[in-house]
Design an enzyme around this catalytic site. Structure first.
Site, PDB file in Angstrom:
ATOM      1  CG  LEU A 147      36.334  31.094  43.078  1.00 40.93           C
ATOM      2  CD1 LEU A 147      35.526  31.985  44.007  1.00 40.93           C
ATOM      3  CD2 LEU A 147      35.435  30.115  42.366  1.00 40.93           C
ATOM      4  CD  GLU A 196      47.212  34.470  39.474  1.00 45.87           C
ATOM      5  OE1 GLU A 196      48.271  34.918  39.028  1.00 45.87           O
ATOM      6  OE2 GLU A 196      47.036  33.281  39.778  1.00 45.87           O
ATOM      7  N   GLY A 251      45.897  40.953  38.184  1.00 47.26           N
ATOM      8  CA  GLY A 251      47.190  41.560  38.436  1.00 47.26           C
ATOM      9  C   GLY A 251      47.367  42.006  39.872  1.00 47.26           C
ATOM     10  CB  ALA A 309      43.699  40.176  44.565  1.00 44.06           C
ATOM     11  CB  SER A 310      44.849  34.849  43.836  1.00 40.85           C
ATOM     12  OG  SER A 310      46.016  35.034  43.057  1.00 40.85           O
ATOM     13  CE  LYS A 330      39.556  40.704  44.893  1.00 38.85           C
ATOM     14  NZ  LYS A 330      39.125  42.007  44.324  1.00 38.85           N
ATOM     15  CG  ASP A 387      37.408  48.966  36.516  1.00 39.64           C
ATOM     16  OD1 ASP A 387      37.229  49.445  35.383  1.00 39.64           O
ATOM     17  OD2 ASP A 387      37.995  47.893  36.702  1.00 39.64           O
TER      18      ASP A 387
END
Length: 673
Positions: A49, A51, A53, A55-56, A72, A177
């Site tokens: 879904l 990626e 810096g 996690a993917s 994740k 964030d």
């Protein structure tokens, strides 16, 4: 979790995300491998879904509960740090306990290993179909490139985000964030905030471990205190919400520039613009709320996310915000220490590396707009100066920010306190650098030894009250939590209570590792018992200081016979000694074989799906419905193609969610007319 100077506006995305964010910092999306599944094979990774810096994120199938989830996985370079992995796990548990309509749910977390034997920490989130607010704005862009929403929709969306933050703040979690890429709108219009806790885990890591003054976040939505390297609290989130609200109603962020440094400088030094300057038709009441949210002094912002949400709802109904007054502009910042920020210490995600993915969820779908996809700035304090200095541009070598740039001891005081000479190295984050007599954020003691915590408290001018903590997976003799937390404020000379681990339960290993939960104020979080054997479930509950009640067998083809198929309650806080009811799987229906295979797949699921009845004979269709625990409503229809007695159509179609015990209509061929 905000990206580089344009909040990842050069991103790619696909609809239908899963509990994640628009992967900010995405340059490409890889296939699902080096690891194909996590959770001992329970979660099978199907497609990427996004990626970032950090996690993917993948769409995955939960083979135990038969549902689609978002998973994740932490990148290998971060996963190698045991301290970070522990914070990552602890934050996942905290976020999982939030349970709010406007927050993407976290179902599970843990660690697995890839084909190379490396540890792969993972988080499992709900898979939510929808799109990010960033995608929503982009879709509304007019010919001038302006991306703005109607006022009523912007107010409703922002109020929902504030509802989520109010809930998380009350539970001690700060997002750090907030931005359009981290807010999702589902297909039914529900607002979902993603990536709770991830930014906090990174910030804690920078503060408690490296102590280098690293700043994490997206420049366009970063609060002044975050830009200055100070700890963020709940009011920092409100500042970010103010930036996002400004963008929703005007189509542009309040502060922008050609470089990250210029954007951060504006957050610290420049007064915030009013929305009506760009759109004169906007009401003055909205200007007042935005101005208060974007105040440089956190003390002058709204007292809580709930208070700000209430003001926005009053504006939506035509009422003036409470206490509107003349709080439209904040006081100018006093002179501070100047700071040199070198090009070597600034790492910014490249343009276009800002996002990814589908639209769906709070922390998974678009791949997690990771906080690390934003900006990291290491600051060095220099000698104090007596007057404000202008921003000086020195090509790619040094940027001198003065009178309100980085690393100042205090944003709004007048006479900076002399730094404690012990506040170096591991203790650099312990010095509050505040004006004498003012409240400040206490240091983060989590992960310290008692001796380190006492030294840090001495530097901060605080008294430490040490208590023991039971049921934690932290290493023995380390601080596992504190009150007040680093996101709160404390008076000089005040007391901070810390809990030190007494060590773990020796039984909490392997499949029972997650059973060891921390007790807080007489409550513990119920561990995940589903998938465990009945014997292991009893041991797990005992480790967590809970009791187990066997509620009997439950037919569940997705859970092997003898293992726990369901539990009540699930992941929530309960009093120590409470009872958890469990149902043990008896396996699938023995009749569900051959042409009836799969008829029992969702028979006992909380959200069952219609079985596949088409092409079955009338007798098989009736038996399949009986196995699936649904009712049939039969109709006959002449059909020249299908033989008499065969099901030619069904409503609802197979795979459609239905109510337990619901009715499925079938049309059975009566043969040629």
């Amino acid at each position: 979790m905000c990206s580089t100077a344009d909040d990842g506006r050069h991103r790619t995305g696909t609809p239908g995300r899963a509990g994640a964010t628009d992967v900010e910092g995405t340059t490409k999306v890889h296939a699902a491998g080096p690891i194909r599944s996590v959770g001992n094979g329970r979660y099978v990774l199907r497609s990427p879904l996004g990626e970032g810096g950090m996690a993917s994120v993948y769409r995955a199938d939960d083979l135990v509960l038969g549902r689609t989830v978002a998973v994740k996985t932490l990148h290998a370079d971060l996963a190698r740090d045991p301290s970070f992995r522990e914070r990552f796990r602890r934050e996942a548990r905290a976020v999982a306990a939030l349970g709010h309509t406007n927050i993407v749910a976290v179902h599970d977390s843990g660690e697995d290993t890839d084909d190379d034997g490396d540890v792969v920490p993972y988080i499992v989130m709900e898979y939510v179909r929808g799109g990010s607010v960033r995608q929503l704005l982009r879709a509304r862009a007019d010919g001038t490139g302006r991306e703005a929403l109607p006022l009523d929709r912007a107010l409703a969306l922002t109020a929902a985000v504030l509802d989520a933050l109010d809930h998380s703040h009350r539970n001690g979690l700060i997002h750090r964030d907030i931005k359009p890429a981290n807010v999702m709108v589902t297909e039914d219009g529900t607002v979902k905030v993603m990536d709770f806790g991830i930014a906090r885990a990174l910030q804690s890591d920078a503060t408690a471990m490296t102590r280098t003054g690293t700043v994490l976040g997206t420049p366009q939505y970063l609060s002044p205190e975050q830009a200055l390297g100070r700890p963020a609290d709940a009011r920092s989130d409100l500042y970010s919400v103010g930036c996002m609200l400004y963008e929703l109603v005007t189509g542009s962020v309040p502060f922008d520039g050609e470089s990250t440094m210029s954007v951060l400088y504006q957050h610290v030094q420049q007064p915030a613009p009013t929305p009506s300057t760009t759109r004169p038709e906007l009401p003055p009441a909205l200007d007042a709320v935005v101005a208060r949210a974007l105040h440089k002094d956190p003390q002058q912002r709204h007292r809580s996310a709930g208070e700000m949400a209430a003001e926005l709802r009053r504006i939506a109904t035509g009422e003036p915000p409470a206490g509107e007054g003349d709080r439209r502009c904040g006081p100018e910042l006093p002179p501070h220490h100047a700071v040199t920020v070198t090009a070597e210490t600034v790492a910014v995600a490249p343009p276009g590396a800002g996002e990814s993915g589908p639209a769906g969820a709070g922390a998974a779908d678009a791949g997690a707009a990771d906080a690390d996809a934003g900006v990291r700035v290491r600051v060095r304090r220099n000698a104090p100066r007596r007057g404000p200095l202008p921003l000086v541009a020195i090509p790619a070598v040094a940027v001198l920010l003065a009178a309100g740039a980085f690393g100042v001891p205090h944003l709004f005081g007048s006479a900076p306190r002399t730094p404690d000479p012990r506040a170096t190295g591991a203790y650099a984050g312990c010095d509050p650098a505040s004006v004498p007599g003012s409240e400040h954020n206490p240091p983060s003691f989590t992960g310290m030894s008692p001796a380190e915590a006492r030294t840090c408290a001495g530097i901060a001018g605080l008294t430490l009250d040490q208590k023991e903590a039971r049921g934690t997976r932290q290493d023995k003799d380390t601080v596992t939590r504190q009150e007040p937390e680093a996101s709160r404020t404390v008076r000089p000379g005040g007391t901070v209570t810390v809990w030190v681990s007494t060590g773990g339960d020796p039984r909490a290993t392997g499949d029972l590792e997650k059973c060891e939960v921390e007790e807080r104020h007489g409550k513990v979080s119920v561990p995940w018992l589903q998938g465990l054997s009945a014997a292991d479930a009893r041991v797990c509950a005992d480790i967590a200081r809970l009791a187990v009640e066997d509620a009997g067998p439950l037919q569940d083809p997705l859970t092997p016979a003898g293992r726990i198929a369901r539990q009540e309650p699930r992941s929530q806080d309960v009093s120590t000694g409470s009872t958890v009811k469990v149902w043990t799987s008896s396996g699938g229906d023995p009749r569900a074989v051959g042409p009836l295979g799969g008829c029992d797949l969702y028979a006992t699921a909380e959200q069952p799906e219609a079985p596949f009845l088409q092409l079955k004979s009338t007798a098989d269709a009736r038996l399949c419905a009986e196995i699936a625990r649904v009712r049939l409503e039969e109709h006959t229809v002449p059909d020249a193609l299908w033989p008499a007695g065969q099901v030619v159509r069904q409503e609802p179609a197979s795979g459609t969610r239905i109510t337990p015990g619901g009715t499925i209509e079938v049309w059975i061929s009566s043969g040629s007319p």
